[in-house]
Design a protein around this motif. Structure first.
Motif, PDB file in Angstrom:
ATOM      1  N   PRO A 189       0.827  -1.210   0.000  1.00 20.42           N
ATOM      2  CA  PRO A 189       0.000   0.000   0.000  1.00 20.42           C
ATOM      3  C   PRO A 189       0.861   1.259   0.000  1.00 20.42           C
ATOM      4  N   VAL A 190       0.483   2.232  -0.806  1.00 21.35           N
ATOM      5  CA  VAL A 190       1.216   3.494  -0.922  1.00 21.35           C
ATOM      6  C   VAL A 190       0.252   4.644  -0.677  1.00 21.35           C
ATOM      7  N   ASP A 191       0.645   5.542   0.217  1.00 20.28           N
ATOM      8  CA  ASP A 191      -0.092   6.789   0.429  1.00 20.28           C
ATOM      9  C   ASP A 191       0.817   7.949   0.074  1.00 20.28           C
ATOM     10  N   LEU A 192       0.330   8.849  -0.768  1.00 20.25           N
ATOM     11  CA  LEU A 192       1.065  10.063  -1.118  1.00 20.25           C
ATOM     12  C   LEU A 192       0.273  11.261  -0.604  1.00 20.25           C
ATOM     13  N   VAL A 193       0.904  12.066   0.225  1.00 21.12           N
ATOM     14  CA  VAL A 193       0.260  13.238   0.811  1.00 21.12           C
ATOM     15  C   VAL A 193       0.875  14.488   0.182  1.00 21.12           C
ATOM     16  N   ILE A 194       0.035  15.311  -0.431  1.00 23.30           N
ATOM     17  CA  ILE A 194       0.527  16.526  -1.097  1.00 23.30           C
ATOM     18  C   ILE A 194       0.641  17.633  -0.051  1.00 23.30           C
TER      19      ILE A 194
END
Length: 892
Positions: A123-128
């Protein structure tokens, strides 16, 4: 990733609240390994990981036994394959990572493979959070103006990320304006114990991660093992490759006592950073223990864990205890999850209680919390702590060292009835994941603002003030407490939810200030509640950059100058003209606790995170492409197809020596990734600025280097272009310059001329090369400039790994040699041999130094390719090439 063979038969079942979970039992493992009860908690997490993935190939029973035998010597040279549960990204490092994934898909197609093979397996989460800049400040409309500018500048990038969100499986994006990735991680994404379904059974295991930001370590305050890696390592991890590492040494830091009145968590973490940097913990785990932990909140622990990169450790870990459970429940985690965390930690011997025996550590340090005093750090390194009582005298000494004894100069400011002086605070920023995660220091800052305003104090007119919280919850509790109004009255209006000033997104100072500072050569200051203050990072104009707690940021905005002694000099005068001192506006611990008690509620977390992936209307309106492969736009100045896979064959070649190389840079100690990787603003007269101008981009629309990390044309032009870097080859010149055939020119121009000559390049440096943020472009840019090897006294952990991951050879001087003892001037020719016969971890490389006078010197260098996996990465030309070939050949 499928589970392993479980040769030791440790899989057991745990029942919690009527639900059954399978888990890999450390108690069962101890029947083979012996007593492991006093193994550091952080190593217990690694041990569980090995038990779960043991397959007799990447993880063997001998690897597991090596973890058990660690207690004998409290160190090991055993290399293990570690698989984190998930990956966390922010947008500066996340965009180039997604660009690389898109490029790998394109390369897979070009080689006749299936693009669907390129997908995150973890799982990958990218937070801008890295794109918002402080353009507008000090007014009620500042937030919306900055948001509008953010979307206007970053439309291409955001459209690309929205494509990635749709195109890749297992990939989520937290939109802009939500918060800083590490605070969002602690407050919502992290679970402490992770679960997944496999063959109808729920498996429970520790939540672990790697992240593309060095401050990923913050989550260790919530007992989640995680640390920063370069984007290229993170990409490999998400594509199923294990993180290769040597079982680390673990330094224990015992905490006793409790904090005294008037001190903050910021003061504590700056003290810890100073102590651990002095001890030396690079490449090691740090684990906190002792009765003092009972007197720290989870937010305090997260503050300390966050700054592990600053004290040099891989991570700063806090075990699960009652405070962990309280925090999970308070921040709205699912009640079944909270119950599982407690039950699992107790079943696995991962639960901390004061009366249990302390773990055994490689080395131990101790800190009595009551000895901590108000502190700042700077003026250019986070480990250089200065007591508040000494800040004025230290600042005066620093200024005198730069300009001489007379520091009374006043510079006229066009259109103003005041001038600027040495030591003036030009930027006062409440910002960054370290401190805006901690309600006590933010409420403290609000109370300072309230008391100051009520006494009639005002911020000095030249100070650029800003408040950039790490999550929207901060706004909720500051508003409920009535404190945001007072912060606004002093100019600390909300400017955005993001990193802002801490990563160099402070926005420009007013032109009249820049003119005055530059014309008179003023040494001016920034005070920020951040974690990084390296040269040239915060602002091109501020030479003195101090890290401080949010309440002190407000205090220095009121004082206006760092040469004032805040403990003895008045900050200003009240409405009656009476002197006001810091003690008159500083809140007590009881005041802060009372406000926190009624202003901060669990409902705030539940409400803010109920729709965390939706984003504002501006995000929802972005139109984006569809399809498995990205439709590259040759005219884009933000996203370009990178050249890393051009001409790539299906099989890797061999190793080769480096002959006839020339030095491109000769650098001193403490070269940071901010010095190497493009960061901050893009100057119009720089190679990067020239490229953008040639592509019809106006200087006002240049944005930052960080925002253009998806375009290698911009990034390679900005590599080694920091305005404060000092290349010893060009004496007396500051900035990104080198030489080609005796002529001084920008580093990029010299590198391109050498490339046209087919001449390989090397870089020389000193100690702790590559310290700082985990910037993958520090390694990517190095490779694209044609640099084959970096030769230094010592490397910081992440950058060394990233160099290998990009196929650049990291070499270390031996036997006390340095660039100075060797009298390296940059005029030499360098030959590196012994590589063509094959590389072994830690081998010697022969280095032949040929000087212009005809003399020759032969020395040995230590090859810092440290593991067998890294040998393969280097042989393939980089870790992504290795992964891509494996996926291609598996597909075949």
């Amino acid at each position: 990733m499928a589970l392993g063979k479980d040769t030791l038969k440790t899989r057991r079942q745990l029942k919690v609240n009527g639900k059954a979970y399978d888990y890999y039992s450390l108690e069962e493992a101890s029947k083979t390994l012996g007593d492991i009860s006093r193994l550091p908690f952080s190593l217990k997490v690694l041990l569980e990981n090995l038990l779960r993935f043991e397959d007799n190939r990447s993880v063997t029973v001998d690897d597991i036994k090596a973890m058990g035998s660690w207690l004998k010597d409290c160190r090991s040279d055993r290399e293990i394959a570690y698989r984190p549960a998930r990956v966390l990204m922010q947008d500066f490092t996340g965009v180039p990572a997604v660009v690389d994934l898109a490029a790998m898909r394109q390369a897979m197609v070009d080689m006749g493979g299936d693009p669907k093979k390129i997908n995150p397996l973890s799982p990958v989460d990218l937070v801008i959070d890295h794109s918002v800049m402080v353009d507008s400040y000090g007014g009620p409309g500042s937030f919306q103006k900055n948001v509008d500018l953010e979307f206007e500048r970053n439309g291409e990038r955001y459209a690309f990320l929205r494509w990635g969100q749709k195109a890749f499986d297992n990939f989520r994006v937290v939109p802009p304006g939500t918060g800083i990735c590490h605070q969002v991680n602690v407050e919502n994404l992290a679970q402490v114990v992770w679960t997944k379904e496999e063959e109808g059974v729920t498996i429970a295991y520790p939540d672990t991660l790697v992240g593309t930001d060095s401050h990923t370590t913050m989550v260790n305050g919530l007992s989640v093992l995680g640390w920063g890696v370069g984007g290229i390592e993170a990409e490999a991890a998400m594509l199923g490759q294990p993180v290769s590492m040597v079982i680390p040494e673990v330094v224990g830091m015992k905490m006793t006592g409790e904090m005294k009145e008037g001190t903050t968590a910021t003061d504590l973490v700056l003290t810890i950073t100073e102590i651990l940097r002095a001890h030396g913990v690079v490449g090691k785990f740090v684990e906190f223990y002792g009765s003092g932990l009972d007197n720290l909140t989870l937010a305090d622990q997260a503050t300390i864990a966050n700054m592990a990169p600053e004290y040099g450790a891989t991570c700063g870990f806090f075990p699960v205890d009652a405070e962990t459970i309280r925090y999970l429940r308070f921040t709205g985690r699912d009640e079944d999850r909270v119950a599982l965390v407690e039950a699992y930690a107790k079943a696995q011997g991962m639960w901390r209680e004061t009366n249990t025996p302390d773990p055994v550590f490689t080395a131990s340090l101790e800190l009595d919390l009551s000895t901590v005093e108000p502190s700042l750090a700077g003026p250019k390194r986070p480990q250089d702590r200065i007591s508040l009582s000494n800040l004025a005298s230290k600042s005066i000494a620093t200024i005198k060292e730069a300009v001489g004894e007379d520091i009374t100069k006043t510079a006229a400011v066009a259109g103003k009835d005041y001038g600027l002086n040495h030591g003036d605070v030009m930027i006062a920023a409440i910002t960054s994941c370290t401190n805006t995660s901690n309600p006590s220091v933010l409420i403290g800052a609000g109370l300072v603002a309230k008391k100051a305003y009520e006494l009639g104090l005002t911020v000095k007119p030249w100070v650029k003030t800003s408040l950039a919280p790490g999550s929207q919850v901060v706004t909720d509790y500051l508003e409920k407490a009535g404190l945001q109004d007072y912060l606004n009255k002093l100019g600390f209006d909300l400017v955005g939810y993001g990193c802002t000033t801490c990563i160099g997104n402070s926005g420009p100072l007013a032109d009249e200030y820049i003119d005055a500072i530059d014309k008179e050569g003023l040494q001016v200051a920034a005070v920020l509640s951040g974690n990084r203050n390296f040269e040239g990072r915060v602002s091109p104009q501020t030479r003195l950059n101090y890290l401080a707690s949010p309440p002190l940021v407000v205090a220095y905005a009121l004082a206006g100058n760092v040469t004032l002694d805040l403990l003895n000099d008045p900050i200003g005068q009240d409405k009656a003209g009476k002197d006001v001192y810091l003690k008159d506006i500083w809140p007590s611990s009881q005041e802060i606790a009372e406000v926190s008690g009624y202003a901060l509620t669990p409902e705030m977390f539940k409400d803010r995170y109920s729709n965390v992936f939706e984003g504002p209307e501006e995000w929802k309106k972005i139109e984006t492409a569809t399809g498995l492969t990205y439709d590259w736009n040759d005219q884009s100045t933000y996203v370009q197809y990178p050249p890393f896979f051009e001409g790539m064959s299906r099989e890797a070649g061999g190793f080769s020596d480096v002959t006839g190389a020339r030095p491109l840079l000769v650098l001193a100690d403490n070269i940071t990734t901010d010095h190497i990787s493009p960061a901050g603003s893009i100057k119009a007269d720089s190679p990067g600025g020239s490229y953008l101008t040639e592509h019809q981009v106006r200087p006002v629309d240049f944005n930052s280097y960080g925002s253009r990390r998806g375009n290698h044309h911009v990034m390679m032009r900005g590599t080694f272009a920091n305005i404060r870097i000092k290349n010893e080859m060009v004496d007396g010149i500051e900035g990104g310059f080198s030489k080609y055939k005796g002529e001084t020119m920008p580093v990029y121009d010299a590198a391109m001329k050498y490339m046209a000559d087919e001449t390989p390049l090397v870089v020389f440096g000193g100690k702790e090369y590559g310290m700082g943020s985990s910037r993958d472009w520090a390694a990517k840019g190095t490779r694209l400039l044609g640099i084959k090897a970096v030769i230094v006294e010592s490397f910081e952990r992440i950058h060394r790994s990233n160099l290998v991951g990009m196929g650049v050879l990291p070499l270390q001087f031996k036997d006390g040699m340095t660039r100075q003892s060797l009298k390296i001037t940059g005029d030499e020719t360098i030959d590196l041999s012994g590589i063509a016969d094959g590389i072994k971890p830690g081998m010697d490389v022969e280095c032949r130094i040929s000087r212009p006078d005809g003399s020759v010197e032969n020395i040995k260098l230590l090859c810092r390719i440290d593991t067998a996996d890294e040998v393969e990465y280097y042989r393939h030309g980089g870790i992504l090439h290795y992964v891509l070939r494996n996926l291609m050949n598996d597909a075949a």
